[in-house]
Write a protein that holds these residues in place. Structure first.
Motif, mmCIF file in Angstrom:
data_model
loop_
_atom_site.group_PDB
_atom_site.id
_atom_site.type_symbol
_atom_site.label_atom_id
_atom_site.label_comp_id
_atom_site.label_asym_id
_atom_site.label_seq_id
_atom_site.Cartn_x
_atom_site.Cartn_y
_atom_site.Cartn_z
ATOM 1 N N LEU A 21 0.826 -1.205 0.000
ATOM 2 C CA LEU A 21 0.000 0.000 0.000
ATOM 3 C C LEU A 21 0.861 1.257 0.000
ATOM 4 O O LEU A 21 0.565 2.229 -0.718
ATOM 5 N N HIS A 22 1.935 1.233 0.766
ATOM 6 C CA HIS A 22 2.851 2.382 0.755
ATOM 7 C C HIS A 22 3.471 2.562 -0.628
ATOM 8 O O HIS A 22 3.539 3.683 -1.152
ATOM 9 N N SER A 25 0.642 3.543 -3.319
ATOM 10 C CA SER A 25 0.085 4.885 -3.107
ATOM 11 C C SER A 25 1.103 5.966 -3.425
ATOM 12 O O SER A 25 0.771 6.977 -4.062
ATOM 13 N N ASP A 34 -5.261 8.432 -9.531
ATOM 14 C CA ASP A 34 -6.025 8.118 -8.337
ATOM 15 C C ASP A 34 -6.261 6.611 -8.278
ATOM 16 O O ASP A 34 -6.218 5.924 -9.300
ATOM 17 N N PHE A 36 -8.285 3.197 -5.762
ATOM 18 C CA PHE A 36 -8.992 2.704 -4.584
ATOM 19 C C PHE A 36 -8.826 1.194 -4.509
ATOM 20 O O PHE A 36 -8.505 0.533 -5.497
ATOM 21 N N PHE A 62 -6.104 -3.219 -6.763
ATOM 22 C CA PHE A 62 -6.339 -1.781 -6.844
ATOM 23 C C PHE A 62 -7.027 -1.456 -8.157
ATOM 24 O O PHE A 62 -6.675 -1.992 -9.205
ATOM 25 N N SER A 142 -13.870 4.763 3.093
ATOM 26 C CA SER A 142 -12.446 4.935 3.355
ATOM 27 C C SER A 142 -12.047 4.167 4.601
ATOM 28 O O SER A 142 -12.874 3.870 5.470
ATOM 29 N N ARG A 144 -8.842 4.130 7.566
ATOM 30 C CA ARG A 144 -7.630 4.739 8.120
ATOM 31 C C ARG A 144 -6.754 3.630 8.690
ATOM 32 O O ARG A 144 -7.167 2.884 9.577
ATOM 33 N N GLN A 148 -2.537 7.123 7.686
ATOM 34 C CA GLN A 148 -2.993 7.353 6.323
ATOM 35 C C GLN A 148 -4.437 6.884 6.130
ATOM 36 O O GLN A 148 -4.879 5.916 6.739
ATOM 37 N N GLN A 149 -5.141 7.567 5.237
ATOM 38 C CA GLN A 149 -6.514 7.210 4.901
ATOM 39 C C GLN A 149 -6.578 6.841 3.427
ATOM 40 O O GLN A 149 -6.016 7.541 2.581
ATOM 41 N N TYR A 150 -7.269 5.730 3.128
ATOM 42 C CA TYR A 150 -7.316 5.215 1.765
ATOM 43 C C TYR A 150 -8.766 4.944 1.350
ATOM 44 O O TYR A 150 -9.606 4.577 2.173
#
Length: 280
Positions: A21-22, A25, A34, A36, A62, A142, A144, A148-150
């Motif tokens: 994810l890091h 993103s 962008d 999700f 993703f 979303s 958290r 971080q919020q995704y």
């Protein structure tokens, strides 16, 4: 976005998620696209947020909003060169992370042509991404994780995308139906307060709480897709095929054949269809 969940990485039962994810993103930000989270991670967020124990997963999927094929190629190139991701020869949309996680990067947006995306590569190079734009516009929540919020798919969005995935490739997407079955099995109880508060009008007559919950879930699916008549018609068709036996959807939704029947699963599909068709 509606709900925001606060969870730990450990709760999601995806050991490689923190690093993936890091990396994804930060690369998406650098490339200017962008994204999700969809699939098993979105499912596990929902289960974990309701104190249910989710299944572990090595698949991290993703959806990435891509204005041009060059952005998508650059995203893949940066992940491979900067972090050591590797190609999957059987699927041009999938990369392997350095820790061995399967990472699907599903492009949608202006890159689509007549609802499909095609890229150069080996194996699966053309995919149908019906519903992704509608989910992006109307069906996100979303989570958290740490600081971080995704963005993630809501549960109605998960159902929509999994129904379409099964309809596209039924011989390869049995797992999607099993995921749908698990979600609809738990939904009436995990979302009981939401169902009672939002769909009290449906409790008239002989309807059970389970029936009301499925009709309500169908209404939420309708809210996401109603601006796209063609997509709405496709979902209606998918559910109808399962109800009349033209597809194996109801059969594959069986979790415990000693306690369930195909007719019960068809009733679940009928309730979802009623919600999808309701004027509300």
């Amino acid at each position: 976005m509606k709900n925001t969940y606060n969870l730990s990485y450990d709760a999601l039962k995806a050991p490689g998620l923190r690093d993936v994810l890091h990396q994804v993103s930060s690369t998406c930000r650098a490339v200017g696209v962008d994204f999700f989270m969809v699939g098993a991670i979105a499912r596990n967020v929902w289960f974990a947020s309701h104190d249910e124990f989710p299944r572990g997963t090595k698949d991290i999927d993703f959806a990435v909003y891509i204005p041009d094929i060059s952005n998508y190629n650059l995203l893949r190139k940066e992940l491979m060169e900067r972090y050591g991701y590797r190609d999957r020869t059987e699927n041009a949309y999938c990369l392997l992370s350095p820790s061995g996680d399967q990472v699907d990067l599903l492009p949608f947006g202006e890159i689509e042509m007549e609802g499909q995306v095609m890229i150069q590569g080996k194996g699966l190079v053309s995919i149908n991404l019906d519903g992704f734009r509608e989910v992006y516009e109307q069906g996100l929540e979303s989570v958290r994780l740490g600081e971080q919020q995704y963005a993630i798919c809501s549960i109605p969005s998960v159902i929509i995308l999994k129904l379409i995935a099964f309809d596209d490739r039924p011989e390869h997407r049995v797992k999607d139906v099993k995921d749908i079955a698990g979600i609809v099995h738990h939904y009436p109880y995990l979302e009981d307060e939401h169902v009672w508060a939002s769909y009290f009008d449906l409790y008239e007559g002989e309807r059970s709480h389970e029936d009301v919950a499925m009709i309500g879930l169908g209404r939420e699916m309708q809210h996401i897709v109603r601006a796209n008549a063609k997509l709405h018609e496709r979902l209606v068709s998918i559910l109808n095929k399962g109800i009349v036996g033209e597809s194996r959807l109801a059969d594959l939704m069986m979790i415990n054949s000693s306690k369930e029947s195909v007719e019960q699963k068809k009733q679940t599909l009928k309730n979802l269809l009623q919600g999808l068709m309701d004027v509300c």
